[in-house]
Design a protein around this motif. Structure first.
Motif, PDB file in Angstrom:
ATOM      1  N   LEU A   1      -1.070  10.187 -28.847  1.00  0.00           N
ATOM      2  CA  LEU A   1      -0.349  11.559 -28.620  1.00  0.00           C
ATOM      3  C   LEU A   1      -0.170  11.746 -27.010  1.00  0.00           C
ATOM      4  O   LEU A   1       1.007  11.870 -26.393  1.00  0.00           O
ATOM      5  CB  LEU A   1      -0.563  12.793 -29.414  1.00  0.00           C
ATOM      6  CG  LEU A   1       0.545  13.718 -29.252  1.00  0.00           C
ATOM      7  CD1 LEU A   1       1.876  13.359 -29.814  1.00  0.00           C
ATOM      8  CD2 LEU A   1      -0.229  14.855 -30.016  1.00  0.00           C
ATOM      9  N   LEU A   2      -1.277  11.923 -26.306  1.00  0.00           N
ATOM     10  CA  LEU A   2      -1.533  12.091 -25.036  1.00  0.00           C
ATOM     11  C   LEU A   2      -0.632  10.767 -24.243  1.00  0.00           C
ATOM     12  O   LEU A   2      -0.047  11.231 -23.111  1.00  0.00           O
ATOM     13  CB  LEU A   2      -2.782  12.092 -24.443  1.00  0.00           C
ATOM     14  CG  LEU A   2      -3.480  13.665 -24.791  1.00  0.00           C
ATOM     15  CD1 LEU A   2      -4.957  13.668 -24.382  1.00  0.00           C
ATOM     16  CD2 LEU A   2      -2.705  14.720 -24.061  1.00  0.00           C
ATOM     17  N   VAL A   3      -0.893   9.550 -24.475  1.00  0.00           N
ATOM     18  CA  VAL A   3      -0.276   8.433 -23.901  1.00  0.00           C
ATOM     19  C   VAL A   3       1.279   8.427 -23.896  1.00  0.00           C
ATOM     20  O   VAL A   3       1.990   8.261 -22.989  1.00  0.00           O
ATOM     21  CB  VAL A   3      -0.872   7.250 -24.193  1.00  0.00           C
ATOM     22  CG1 VAL A   3       0.043   5.855 -23.611  1.00  0.00           C
ATOM     23  CG2 VAL A   3      -2.230   7.057 -23.859  1.00  0.00           C
ATOM     24  N   MET A   4       1.568   8.827 -25.312  1.00  0.00           N
ATOM     25  CA  MET A   4       3.147   8.984 -25.378  1.00  0.00           C
ATOM     26  C   MET A   4       3.678  10.082 -24.522  1.00  0.00           C
ATOM     27  O   MET A   4       4.778   9.974 -23.926  1.00  0.00           O
ATOM     28  CB  MET A   4       3.308   9.176 -27.051  1.00  0.00           C
ATOM     29  CG  MET A   4       3.329   7.724 -27.747  1.00  0.00           C
ATOM     30  SD  MET A   4       3.814   8.228 -29.364  1.00  0.00           S
ATOM     31  CE  MET A   4       2.652   9.289 -30.045  1.00  0.00           C
ATOM     32  N   PHE A   5       3.080  11.465 -24.430  1.00  0.00           N
ATOM     33  CA  PHE A   5       3.436  12.259 -23.569  1.00  0.00           C
ATOM     34  C   PHE A   5       3.649  11.844 -22.086  1.00  0.00           C
ATOM     35  O   PHE A   5       4.396  12.325 -21.384  1.00  0.00           O
ATOM     36  CB  PHE A   5       2.418  13.480 -23.802  1.00  0.00           C
ATOM     37  CG  PHE A   5       2.585  14.502 -22.742  1.00  0.00           C
ATOM     38  CD1 PHE A   5       3.717  15.551 -22.795  1.00  0.00           C
ATOM     39  CD2 PHE A   5       1.833  14.683 -21.692  1.00  0.00           C
ATOM     40  CE1 PHE A   5       4.003  16.501 -22.032  1.00  0.00           C
ATOM     41  CE2 PHE A   5       2.017  15.820 -20.929  1.00  0.00           C
ATOM     42  CZ  PHE A   5       3.127  16.767 -20.773  1.00  0.00           C
ATOM     43  N   GLY A   6       2.498  11.464 -21.701  1.00  0.00           N
ATOM     44  CA  GLY A   6       2.436  10.990 -20.209  1.00  0.00           C
ATOM     45  C   GLY A   6       3.502   9.885 -19.933  1.00  0.00           C
ATOM     46  O   GLY A   6       4.317  10.241 -18.935  1.00  0.00           O
ATOM     47  N   VAL A   7       3.966   9.051 -20.749  1.00  0.00           N
ATOM     48  CA  VAL A   7       5.019   8.047 -20.598  1.00  0.00           C
ATOM     49  C   VAL A   7       6.260   8.845 -20.657  1.00  0.00           C
ATOM     50  O   VAL A   7       7.131   8.569 -19.726  1.00  0.00           O
ATOM     51  CB  VAL A   7       4.890   6.885 -21.558  1.00  0.00           C
ATOM     52  CG1 VAL A   7       6.305   6.251 -21.593  1.00  0.00           C
ATOM     53  CG2 VAL A   7       3.562   5.849 -21.351  1.00  0.00           C
ATOM     54  N   THR A   8       6.418   9.677 -21.429  1.00  0.00           N
ATOM     55  CA  THR A   8       7.737  10.334 -21.563  1.00  0.00           C
ATOM     56  C   THR A   8       7.834  11.152 -20.551  1.00  0.00           C
ATOM     57  O   THR A   8       9.039  11.282 -19.859  1.00  0.00           O
ATOM     58  CB  THR A   8       7.839  11.290 -23.059  1.00  0.00           C
ATOM     59  OG1 THR A   8       7.569  10.138 -24.034  1.00  0.00           O
ATOM     60  CG2 THR A   8       9.024  11.932 -23.168  1.00  0.00           C
TER      61      THR A   8
END
Length: 108
Positions: free
Chosen positions: A10-17
């Motif tokens: 979830l944190l990786v997806m947030f960071g990329v977005t």
């Protein structure tokens, strides 16, 4: 999936977005004056929407013939200046009708 992995994903997806949305603001401080680049950027949303939608249309019905009939009906309705809702209804009803005819004829 473990609970810890979920939060990492979830944190990786947030960071990329977040980076995708923020980087253009950080990189381009001035207004883009070049007409070619501005016109190119103006068409990107339509291009991405088309690239995501058009392939899905041909696989949505499970039959290429019904999908092509629906697309043809949508293009005809859109060419005649009908609204988005009317175009979608025409395409759906046409695909359904062609599918029913094919099923009744034993061709599907």
């Amino acid at each position: 999936m473990k609970s810890g992995n979920f939060w990492i994903y979830l944190l990786v997806m947030f960071g990329v977005t977040y980076l995708i949305r923020v980087l253009p603001f950080l990189i381009f401080h001035k207004k883009i004056e070049n007409k070619v680049i501005r016109s190119f950027l103006a068409y990107i949303p339509y291009t991405v929407l088309g690239a995501m939608t058009v392939p899905a249309v041909f696989y949505a019905t499970g039959s290429l013939l019904t999908a092509c009939a629906g697309v043809a009906a949508a293009l005809l309705a859109a060419y005649r200046g009908k609204g988005l809702f009317t175009v979608a209804v025409c395409a759906s009803l046409t695909a359904f009708a062609v599918g029913a005819v094919l099923q009744a004829a034993g061709l599907s």
